[in-house]
Design an enzyme around this catalytic site. Structure first.
Site, mmCIF file in Angstrom:
data_model
loop_
_atom_site.group_PDB
_atom_site.id
_atom_site.type_symbol
_atom_site.label_atom_id
_atom_site.label_comp_id
_atom_site.label_asym_id
_atom_site.label_seq_id
_atom_site.Cartn_x
_atom_site.Cartn_y
_atom_site.Cartn_z
ATOM 1 N N ASN A 9 0.861 -1.182 0.000
ATOM 2 C CA ASN A 9 0.000 0.000 0.000
ATOM 3 C C ASN A 9 0.904 1.241 0.000
ATOM 4 O O ASN A 9 1.520 1.563 1.007
ATOM 5 C CB ASN A 9 -0.892 -0.032 1.257
ATOM 6 C CG ASN A 9 -1.726 1.222 1.406
ATOM 7 O OD1 ASN A 9 -1.800 2.044 0.490
ATOM 8 N ND2 ASN A 9 -2.356 1.375 2.560
ATOM 9 N N LYS A 11 0.058 4.327 -0.339
ATOM 10 C CA LYS A 11 -0.571 5.523 0.245
ATOM 11 C C LYS A 11 -0.381 6.737 -0.668
ATOM 12 O O LYS A 11 -0.479 6.605 -1.875
ATOM 13 C CB LYS A 11 -0.052 5.743 1.669
ATOM 14 C CG LYS A 11 -0.207 4.470 2.509
ATOM 15 C CD LYS A 11 -0.018 4.652 3.972
ATOM 16 C CE LYS A 11 -0.215 3.301 4.667
ATOM 17 N NZ LYS A 11 -0.158 3.388 6.118
ATOM 18 N N HIS A 96 -9.736 1.318 4.854
ATOM 19 C CA HIS A 96 -8.416 1.447 5.468
ATOM 20 C C HIS A 96 -8.513 2.401 6.656
ATOM 21 O O HIS A 96 -9.291 3.355 6.628
ATOM 22 C CB HIS A 96 -7.398 1.982 4.444
ATOM 23 C CG HIS A 96 -6.005 1.973 4.998
ATOM 24 N ND1 HIS A 96 -5.535 2.988 5.785
ATOM 25 C CD2 HIS A 96 -5.019 1.048 4.922
ATOM 26 C CE1 HIS A 96 -4.287 2.687 6.165
ATOM 27 N NE2 HIS A 96 -3.964 1.523 5.646
ATOM 28 N N GLU A 98 -6.847 4.797 7.644
ATOM 29 C CA GLU A 98 -6.677 6.237 7.354
ATOM 30 C C GLU A 98 -7.933 6.812 6.714
ATOM 31 O O GLU A 98 -8.264 7.984 6.932
ATOM 32 C CB GLU A 98 -5.418 6.439 6.501
ATOM 33 C CG GLU A 98 -4.162 6.274 7.356
ATOM 34 C CD GLU A 98 -2.979 5.622 6.673
ATOM 35 O OE1 GLU A 98 -2.909 5.626 5.436
ATOM 36 O OE2 GLU A 98 -2.108 5.093 7.398
ATOM 37 N N GLU A 168 -5.829 -4.917 10.435
ATOM 38 C CA GLU A 168 -4.787 -3.911 10.649
ATOM 39 C C GLU A 168 -5.085 -3.130 11.932
ATOM 40 O O GLU A 168 -5.861 -2.168 11.908
ATOM 41 C CB GLU A 168 -4.741 -2.935 9.475
ATOM 42 C CG GLU A 168 -4.339 -3.573 8.172
ATOM 43 C CD GLU A 168 -3.721 -2.539 7.222
ATOM 44 O OE1 GLU A 168 -2.602 -2.770 6.786
ATOM 45 O OE2 GLU A 168 -4.352 -1.508 6.971
ATOM 46 N N GLY A 174 2.079 2.234 10.844
ATOM 47 C CA GLY A 174 3.049 3.317 10.729
ATOM 48 C C GLY A 174 3.708 3.701 12.041
ATOM 49 O O GLY A 174 4.346 4.741 12.148
ATOM 50 N N SER A 211 2.992 -2.074 10.464
ATOM 51 C CA SER A 211 4.425 -2.100 10.791
ATOM 52 C C SER A 211 5.114 -3.422 10.436
ATOM 53 O O SER A 211 6.040 -3.853 11.115
ATOM 54 C CB SER A 211 4.664 -1.746 12.266
ATOM 55 O OG SER A 211 4.324 -0.385 12.500
HETATM 56 P P1 PGA Z 1 2.547 0.353 7.650
HETATM 57 O O1 PGA Z 1 1.106 0.561 6.988
HETATM 58 O O2 PGA Z 1 3.087 -0.944 7.075
HETATM 59 O O3 PGA Z 1 3.341 1.539 7.227
HETATM 60 O O4 PGA Z 1 2.342 0.249 9.120
HETATM 61 C C1 PGA Z 1 0.238 -0.531 6.769
HETATM 62 C C2 PGA Z 1 -1.051 -0.039 6.157
HETATM 63 O O5 PGA Z 1 -1.486 1.065 6.482
HETATM 64 O O6 PGA Z 1 -1.660 -0.735 5.324
#
Ligand code: PGA
Length: 251
Positions: A9, A11, A96, A98, A168, A174, A211
């Site tokens: 992903n 982003k 997601h 976010e 997730e 993140g 992460s």
């Molecule tokens: P990250 O994000 O691996 O940077 O923690 C995962 C995601 O948001 O799908």
């Protein structure tokens, strides 16, 4: 060897030109492997370039990071399922964290997006996950099941069977804080039970995200409950993502 879905992903980063360069590099590092499917979720503007860059690789699929449920019309800034499909993309993320927590997407909205993707013949990769406060209050299971039930409202079993799921935990995205393989497996078990109750096969695919990096990837996919990974930060360079894929392959 495990059947795995490994999803990147990107982003809000990676331009069309960067996607081409990324793909050229990545393809020299990672060969196709039977039973392993790779997904890339670029920003909308880079969908077409990503699709084109991986055209020769049947093991790679590309998806959007979000969609809107209406097919066309006066919805400035939104991206419909037919527009996504026209780029050659095969699916999209839905819900997601976010989208939910930065942009205020509601649970009824995730449901409409899942329905629109299925109606348009694309694969929804539905994301669910609890906030840190939920986990600390012992609400992890009830939160992820509520999100799942809400997103799958009104679907018939054959439609539920086409949904990919990602767990997730929001506190792990993140942040560098990853769920332990055992904690991830525990939540996956609960999600799988609900997915199968709603009509999905027992081997429905549930990915873990939050992460993930080359050091923790193999421990996560070594859990039989974890069918793949959804990766943000560690997927942003071809060498980093190749390292995650290689580590997962070796589990
Ligand atoms: P990250 O994000 O691996 O940077 O923690 C995962 C995601 O948001 O799908």
């Amino acid at each position: 060897m495990r059947d795995l879905i490994l999803a990147a992903n990107w982003k809000m980063q990676v331009t069309p030109a960067e996607a081409r360069d990324y793909a050229a590099d990545f393809l020299t590092r990672v060969r196709p492997r039977l039973g392993r499917e790779l997904w890339f979720f670029p920003p909308a503007v880079s969908l077409e370039s990503t699709v084109r860059s991986f055209l020769d690789r049947a093991d790679v699929r590309v998806g959007a990071q979000d969609v809107y449920w209406e097919a066309k019309g006066p919805f400035t800034g939104a991206l419909s399922v037919p527009l996504v499909a026209a780029t050659g993309a095969a699916g999209a993320l839905v819900g997601h964290s976010e989208r939910r927590h930065v942009f205020g997407e509601t649970e009824p909205e995730t449901a409409r997006k899942v329905q629109a993707l299925l109606a348009g013949g694309l694969v929804p990769l539905l994301c669910v996950g609890e906030l840190l406060a939920d986990r600390e209050a012992g609400r992890t299971e009830s939160v992820v099941l509520r999100q799942l039930d809400a997103a799958l409202t009104g679907l018939i079993p054959a439609q539920v069977a086409r949904v990919l799921l990602a767990y997730e935990p929001v506190w792990a995205i993140g942040t560098g804080k990853v769920a332990t393989p055992a904690d991830a497996a525990q939540v996956h078990r609960i999600l799988r039970a609900r997915m199968t109750a709603l009509g999905a096969p027992a081997r429905c695919r549930i990915l873990y995200g939050g992460s993930v990096n080359p050091d923790n990837a193999s421990g996560l996919v070594a859990e039989p409950e974890v069918d793949g990974l959804l990766v943000g930060g560690a997927s942003l360079t071809p060498e980093g993502w190749a390292a995650v894929v290689t580590a997962a392959d070796a589990a």
